[in-house]
Design an enzyme around this catalytic site. Structure first.
Site, PDB file in Angstrom:
ATOM      1  CD  GLU A  42      29.576  53.143  34.738  1.00 27.56           C
ATOM      2  OE1 GLU A  42      29.798  52.725  33.584  1.00 27.56           O
ATOM      3  OE2 GLU A  42      30.038  54.209  35.185  1.00 27.56           O
ATOM      4  CD  GLU A  89      30.119  58.900  36.079  1.00 35.00           C
ATOM      5  OE1 GLU A  89      30.696  58.368  37.043  1.00 35.00           O
ATOM      6  OE2 GLU A  89      28.885  59.041  36.006  1.00 35.00           O
TER       7      GLU A  89
HETATM    8  C1  1HE Z   1      40.615  48.465  41.066  1.00 36.95           C
HETATM    9  C2  1HE Z   1      39.793  48.990  40.053  1.00 36.95           C
HETATM   10  C3  1HE Z   1      38.565  49.572  40.445  1.00 36.95           C
HETATM   11  C4  1HE Z   1      41.555  48.161  39.129  1.00 36.95           C
HETATM   12  N1  1HE Z   1      38.268  49.568  41.761  1.00 36.95           N
HETATM   13  N2  1HE Z   1      40.283  48.506  42.352  1.00 36.95           N
HETATM   14  N3  1HE Z   1      35.341  50.217  36.710  1.00 36.95           N
HETATM   15  C5  1HE Z   1      35.602  49.052  36.057  1.00 36.95           C
HETATM   16  O1  1HE Z   1      34.759  48.206  35.874  1.00 36.95           O
HETATM   17  C6  1HE Z   1      37.024  48.843  35.622  1.00 36.95           C
HETATM   18  C7  1HE Z   1      37.711  47.841  36.542  1.00 36.95           C
HETATM   19  N4  1HE Z   1      39.118  47.670  36.241  1.00 36.95           N
HETATM   20  C8  1HE Z   1      39.571  46.956  35.164  1.00 36.95           C
HETATM   21  O2  1HE Z   1      38.816  46.519  34.300  1.00 36.95           O
HETATM   22  C9  1HE Z   1      41.051  46.772  35.048  1.00 36.95           C
HETATM   23  O3  1HE Z   1      41.623  46.868  36.335  1.00 36.95           O
HETATM   24  C10 1HE Z   1      41.757  47.812  34.127  1.00 36.95           C
HETATM   25  C11 1HE Z   1      41.398  47.507  32.667  1.00 36.95           C
HETATM   26  C12 1HE Z   1      41.387  49.234  34.462  1.00 36.95           C
HETATM   27  C13 1HE Z   1      43.295  47.680  34.305  1.00 36.95           C
HETATM   28  O4  1HE Z   1      43.693  46.329  34.118  1.00 36.95           O
HETATM   29  P1  1HE Z   1      45.147  45.899  34.622  1.00 36.95           P
HETATM   30  O5  1HE Z   1      45.348  44.493  34.142  1.00 36.95           O
HETATM   31  O6  1HE Z   1      46.154  46.921  34.237  1.00 36.95           O
HETATM   32  O7  1HE Z   1      45.082  45.957  36.223  1.00 36.95           O
HETATM   33  P2  1HE Z   1      44.389  44.921  37.231  1.00 36.95           P
HETATM   34  O8  1HE Z   1      45.335  43.776  37.476  1.00 36.95           O
HETATM   35  O9  1HE Z   1      43.015  44.574  36.806  1.00 36.95           O
HETATM   36  O10 1HE Z   1      44.239  45.804  38.542  1.00 36.95           O
HETATM   37  C14 1HE Z   1      45.386  46.197  39.286  1.00 36.95           C
HETATM   38  C15 1HE Z   1      44.903  46.554  40.679  1.00 36.95           C
HETATM   39  O11 1HE Z   1      44.021  47.652  40.587  1.00 36.95           O
HETATM   40  C16 1HE Z   1      44.113  45.427  41.330  1.00 36.95           C
HETATM   41  O12 1HE Z   1      44.337  45.520  42.720  1.00 36.95           O
HETATM   42  P3  1HE Z   1      45.267  44.449  43.474  1.00 36.95           P
HETATM   43  O13 1HE Z   1      45.207  44.870  44.904  1.00 36.95           O
HETATM   44  O14 1HE Z   1      44.683  43.109  43.173  1.00 36.95           O
HETATM   45  O15 1HE Z   1      46.641  44.620  42.848  1.00 36.95           O
HETATM   46  C17 1HE Z   1      42.682  45.805  41.033  1.00 36.95           C
HETATM   47  O16 1HE Z   1      41.763  45.268  41.958  1.00 36.95           O
HETATM   48  C18 1HE Z   1      42.775  47.310  41.170  1.00 36.95           C
HETATM   49  N5  1HE Z   1      41.691  47.964  40.459  1.00 36.95           N
HETATM   50  N6  1HE Z   1      40.388  48.781  38.865  1.00 36.95           N
HETATM   51  C19 1HE Z   1      39.116  49.065  42.657  1.00 36.95           C
HETATM   52  N7  1HE Z   1      37.730  50.120  39.568  1.00 36.95           N
HETATM   53  C20 1HE Z   1      29.756  56.921  40.655  1.00 36.95           C
HETATM   54  S1  1HE Z   1      29.389  55.531  39.917  1.00 36.95           S
HETATM   55  C21 1HE Z   1      30.670  55.118  38.855  1.00 36.95           C
HETATM   56  C22 1HE Z   1      30.539  53.671  38.476  1.00 36.95           C
HETATM   57  C23 1HE Z   1      31.766  53.128  37.842  1.00 36.95           C
HETATM   58  O17 1HE Z   1      32.780  53.761  37.714  1.00 36.95           O
HETATM   59  S2  1HE Z   1      31.641  51.521  37.290  1.00 36.95           S
HETATM   60  C24 1HE Z   1      33.146  51.208  36.484  1.00 36.95           C
HETATM   61  C25 1HE Z   1      34.108  50.508  37.386  1.00 36.95           C
END
Ligand code: 1HE
Length: 265
Positions: free
Chosen positions: A141, A121
């Protein structure tokens, strides 16, 4: 309104060089640049201040291997928001992304890694998207029990069409590589998206600011109008832009035969 030097930024970095090229950096790499409420407020502050700061074009980039992981799912899960609270949050997202799309400054997004959910977005509110070999686009989402709330239903179909967006949301389909360019998610695919974005920002900054203002606001506004109203508005905008003093030298140069010609290199 705060000037750019008065902004207090935690999750973003902002720099403007001597040529007026601003670089806005998503600076929450440890959280994959997930968009928490604070980051959205900082985006609003930055993109409110930039147009009157003398900046001529903006590169929107990110720290770390991923451009943006979308909504901060951890913050959202913990906040236990009511429908009204989440609706208000979405309105702040719209405020931020509308500032990017409609404020009249060219914004070039330099993409890498995940550009997913709210990250897409955000990217789709920029005027030009440049991806590298690591970039992939998704709308997860549906898989998270969520729905888009930051303007994807408007901007993503404008880029790729409704059917592809629905497919992405229902099936988790990701786009990358040449296919992402072919469907319209990015205009450029290169090895170094940041260098290319900077190059494009410098190129657009050579246009007159008023032309860029029209390109980076009027076209978007006109997409929201009926054809008849858009044609009228186009004539009004052209009346102002095409008679500007700043264009006189360029027109004189063309008449003298000293202006560059529009032809492929
Ligand atoms: C996060 C987020 C997040 C990572 N919110 N903390 N978005 C998603 O569904 C995507 C969610 N994220 C992922 O699928 C993966 O993190 C990634 C593919 C982006 C990256 O993977 P990777 O292996 O490089 O990193 P990781 O080990 O998954 O994450 C590293 C840290 O970032 C980890 O935190 P930590 O404290 O455990 O180290 C994760 O929790 C954090 N992290 N992504 C919060 N999204 C207005 S409405 C909009 C609706 C949406 O956007 S829905 C889509 C949400």
């Amino acid at each position: 309104m705060l000037g750019i030097s008065e902004l207090r930024l935690t999750n973003l970095l902002l720099a403007v060089d001597d040529d007026g090229i601003a670089t806005v950096t998503l600076n929450r790499a440890a959280k994959r640049n997930a968009l928490d409420a604070e980051t959205i407020e900082e985006l609003i502050g930055v993109f409110t201040a930039l147009p009157s700061s003398g900046a001529r074009a903006v590169v929107l980039r990110a720290e770390g291997p991923h451009f943006c992981a979308g909504l901060d799912l951890v913050e959202h899960g913990r906040a236990e928001r009511t429908p009204a609270e989440f609706m208000r949050l979405c309105l702040r997202w719209h405020e931020a992304f509308n500032k990017i799309e409609y404020a009249g400054l060219p914004v070039i997004a330099a993409l890498k890694g995940a550009v997913v959910g709210g990250g897409l977005e955000l990217a789709s509110s920029a005027h030009i998207r440049v991806m590298d070999e690591t970039t992939y686009f998704g709308l997860p989402e549906g898989q998270r029990g969520l729905f888009t709330g930051g303007g994807a239903t408007i901007r993503v179909p404008a880029l790729i069409g409704k059917a592809r967006m629905v497919d992405m949301m229902l099936t988790g389909r990701l786009y990358s590589g040449d296919e992402a360019v072919a469907v319209g998610l990015a205009q450029y695919r290169v090895r170094d998206s940041e260098a290319k974005a900077l190059d494009l920002a410098r190129q657009s900054a050579r246009n007159t600011p008023l032309s860029n203002f029209a390109v980076c606001s009027a076209i978007s506004h006109m997409q929201n109008m009926s054809g008849l109203d858009a044609a009228y508005a186009e004539a009004m905008v052209a009346g102002i832009v095409n008679t500007q003093d700043a264009a006189k030298d360029r027109l004189d140069a063309f008449a003298r035969g000293t202006a560059h010609k529009i032809a492929p290199d």
